[in-house]
Design an enzyme around this catalytic site. Structure first.
Site, PDB file in Angstrom:
ATOM      1  N   HIS A 179      11.104-111.135  -4.518  1.00  0.00           N
ATOM      2  CA  HIS A 179      12.027-111.727  -5.474  1.00  0.00           C
ATOM      3  C   HIS A 179      13.245-110.820  -5.729  1.00  0.00           C
ATOM      4  O   HIS A 179      14.173-111.207  -6.425  1.00  0.00           O
ATOM      5  CB  HIS A 179      11.326-112.091  -6.794  1.00  0.00           C
ATOM      6  CG  HIS A 179      10.937-110.932  -7.653  1.00  0.00           C
ATOM      7  ND1 HIS A 179       9.692-110.333  -7.609  1.00  0.00           N
ATOM      8  CD2 HIS A 179      11.624-110.251  -8.598  1.00  0.00           C
ATOM      9  CE1 HIS A 179       9.634-109.362  -8.494  1.00  0.00           C
ATOM     10  NE2 HIS A 179      10.806-109.283  -9.109  1.00  0.00           N
ATOM     11  N   ASP A 204       4.353-111.145  -2.921  1.00  0.00           N
ATOM     12  CA  ASP A 204       5.715-110.768  -3.309  1.00  0.00           C
ATOM     13  C   ASP A 204       6.135-109.432  -2.690  1.00  0.00           C
ATOM     14  O   ASP A 204       6.464-108.485  -3.402  1.00  0.00           O
ATOM     15  CB  ASP A 204       5.786-110.698  -4.838  1.00  0.00           C
ATOM     16  CG  ASP A 204       7.217-110.591  -5.359  1.00  0.00           C
ATOM     17  OD1 ASP A 204       8.155-110.920  -4.612  1.00  0.00           O
ATOM     18  OD2 ASP A 204       7.390-110.179  -6.517  1.00  0.00           O
ATOM     19  N   GLY A 219      14.151-104.882 -13.245  1.00  0.00           N
ATOM     20  CA  GLY A 219      14.775-103.829 -12.449  1.00  0.00           C
ATOM     21  C   GLY A 219      13.766-102.860 -11.870  1.00  0.00           C
ATOM     22  O   GLY A 219      14.036-102.173 -10.888  1.00  0.00           O
ATOM     23  N   ASN A 220      12.566-102.783 -12.476  1.00  0.00           N
ATOM     24  CA  ASN A 220      11.482-101.983 -11.898  1.00  0.00           C
ATOM     25  C   ASN A 220      10.833-102.670 -10.705  1.00  0.00           C
ATOM     26  O   ASN A 220      10.046-102.064  -9.980  1.00  0.00           O
ATOM     27  CB  ASN A 220      10.395-101.697 -12.929  1.00  0.00           C
ATOM     28  CG  ASN A 220      10.663-100.455 -13.744  1.00  0.00           C
ATOM     29  OD1 ASN A 220      11.086-100.552 -14.889  1.00  0.00           O
ATOM     30  ND2 ASN A 220      10.439 -99.286 -13.161  1.00  0.00           N
ATOM     31  N   SER A 221      11.137-103.935 -10.502  1.00  0.00           N
ATOM     32  CA  SER A 221      10.568-104.683  -9.377  1.00  0.00           C
ATOM     33  C   SER A 221      10.733-103.923  -8.079  1.00  0.00           C
ATOM     34  O   SER A 221      11.831-103.505  -7.720  1.00  0.00           O
ATOM     35  CB  SER A 221      11.258-106.040  -9.239  1.00  0.00           C
ATOM     36  OG  SER A 221      11.019-106.871 -10.321  1.00  0.00           O
ATOM     37  N   LEU A 267      -9.508-121.047   7.255  1.00  0.00           N
ATOM     38  CA  LEU A 267     -10.877-121.519   7.449  1.00  0.00           C
ATOM     39  C   LEU A 267     -11.087-122.963   7.011  1.00  0.00           C
ATOM     40  O   LEU A 267     -12.161-123.526   7.224  1.00  0.00           O
ATOM     41  CB  LEU A 267     -11.859-120.606   6.715  1.00  0.00           C
ATOM     42  CG  LEU A 267     -11.900-119.151   7.207  1.00  0.00           C
ATOM     43  CD1 LEU A 267     -12.896-118.347   6.389  1.00  0.00           C
ATOM     44  CD2 LEU A 267     -12.240-119.081   8.693  1.00  0.00           C
ATOM     45  N   GLY A 268     -10.077-123.562   6.362  1.00  0.00           N
ATOM     46  CA  GLY A 268     -10.159-124.987   6.038  1.00  0.00           C
ATOM     47  C   GLY A 268     -11.102-125.338   4.916  1.00  0.00           C
ATOM     48  O   GLY A 268     -11.820-126.345   4.983  1.00  0.00           O
TER      49      GLY A 268
END
Length: 343
Positions: A74, A105, A185-187, A241-242
């Site tokens: 993000h 992410d 901002g720490n992302s 694996l469905g």
């Protein structure tokens, strides 16, 4: 409300047993700070039906000598128009987009050139070794303030929270919960242990205000290692694996009795996709899956992580509990290919 993302200093317990002196955090910060960068970016967003340029910033962590940087999807993705990286010493460099995980992410970028003297990669730690109460430090660029240090503890080693990715599914792994202050901002920055090892990448906070409330979450370093490995070997497919599953631990005693479930752990199959690998292997609704190959299955997130790491075309050996049988059964299943693609 989950907010992507951010860190400030909150020390939880003076009684914590891990030995610290007045300069412990200072020493660790000195070891790690040059591995953490600020990323300034411009992206195009559609507002009221019109394309609009939005500027922002986040953080990243250098993870290789040739300038690979891990950050959040993000922050930087394949739709980000332009971005620049600012090193801890203030030098600004160009970078290119390498890839991103389809189901969590994480994005990877690479410096276009290296500074004189090279870069200092972070040392990867083992997030499986964390324990609740361990001290951790968060380093990043909250509100664009590069090189900000905050401190806290591991509040929960393995936390499943409903943060959806593409396709409406949650990320296929646990998150690390910490009370180290995490702010916008720490992302993509660093969460490190007392050895100065990277044990997580801050990704989201739980907050009513949009700023730190002492409940932050980070993607574990062992997940990051797997994503980096996928990129290194140019892996382009994920296992499938469905089947849909639910954690046995979430079932009431009444439901367990009704379904004939005696297993104390694992996941119960709630739905099987027609024509998928599970159906072809003879699996049935309400079978309890307790192991995939040599790995124990503990929860839905755990199952989804093991599933996505299987190689399409391979055969996996799964162990199940089936109603009416007093013994666990081994079943071979041909791994299918997820419609998600790796970087």
């Amino acid at each position: 409300m989950f907010i992507r993302l951010g860190a400030l200093c909150f020390l939880a317990s003076l009684l914590y047993a891990q030995p610290l002196d007045q300069k412990t955090f200072t020493k660790i910060f000195g070891q790690v700070k040059d591995s953490v960068v600020t990323i300034n970016f411009s992206s195009t967003q559609i507002v009221n039906g019109r394309p609009t340029t939005a500027d922002g910033s986040g953080s990243g962590v250098i993870v290789s000598n040739d300038g690979l940087i891990v950050t959040n999807k993000h922050v930087i993705s394949d739709t980000t128009r332009s971005f620049r990286v600012t090193l801890a010493g203030g030098q600004e460099l160009g970078a290119s987009f390498i890839g991103m995980a389809p189901d969590t992410d994480i994005s990877i970028i690479k410096l276009s050139s290296l500074p004189a003297g090279g870069v200092k990669p972070a040392i990867m730690g083992d997030s499986d070794q964390l324990e609740e109460g361990d001290w951790v430090l968060a380093i990043g660029s909250p509100f664009g303030l590069g090189g900000t240090l905050t401190a806290g503890i591991i509040s929960k080693k393995e936390r499943s929270i409903p943060i959806t990715q593409e396709g409406g599914r949650s990320q296929p792994h646990y998150l690390i919960q910490t009370d180290a202050a995490i702010n916008p901002g720490n992302s993509g920055g660093a969460l490190v242990n007392m050895k100065g090892e990277l044990i997580g990448i801050p990704t989201v906070i739980l907050s009513r205000t949009g700023t730190s409330s002492g409940i932050g979450f980070a993607i574990p370093s062992n997940v990051i290692k797997k994503i980096l490995s996928d990129v290194a070997i140019k892996r382009t497919t994920l296992g499938w694996l469905g089947m849909s599953v639910q954690s046995v631990s979430e079932l009431s005693l009444g439901i367990k009795r009704q379904l004939g479930i005696t297993a104390q752990a694992g996941v119960v199959i709630t739905d099987i996709e027609k024509g998928g690998p599970a159906e072809k292997a003879g699996l049935k609704q309400y079978d309890v899956l307790v192991r995939i190959n040599s790995e124990e299955v503990a929860s839905v997130s755990n199952f989804e992580w093991l599933e996505r790491n299987l190689n399409p075309g391979d055969t996996a050996l799964i162990k199940i509990e089936r109603r009416g049988s007093s013994q666990l059964q081994d079943i071979s299943i041909a791994v299918g290919e997820s419609n998600k693609k790796t970087p």
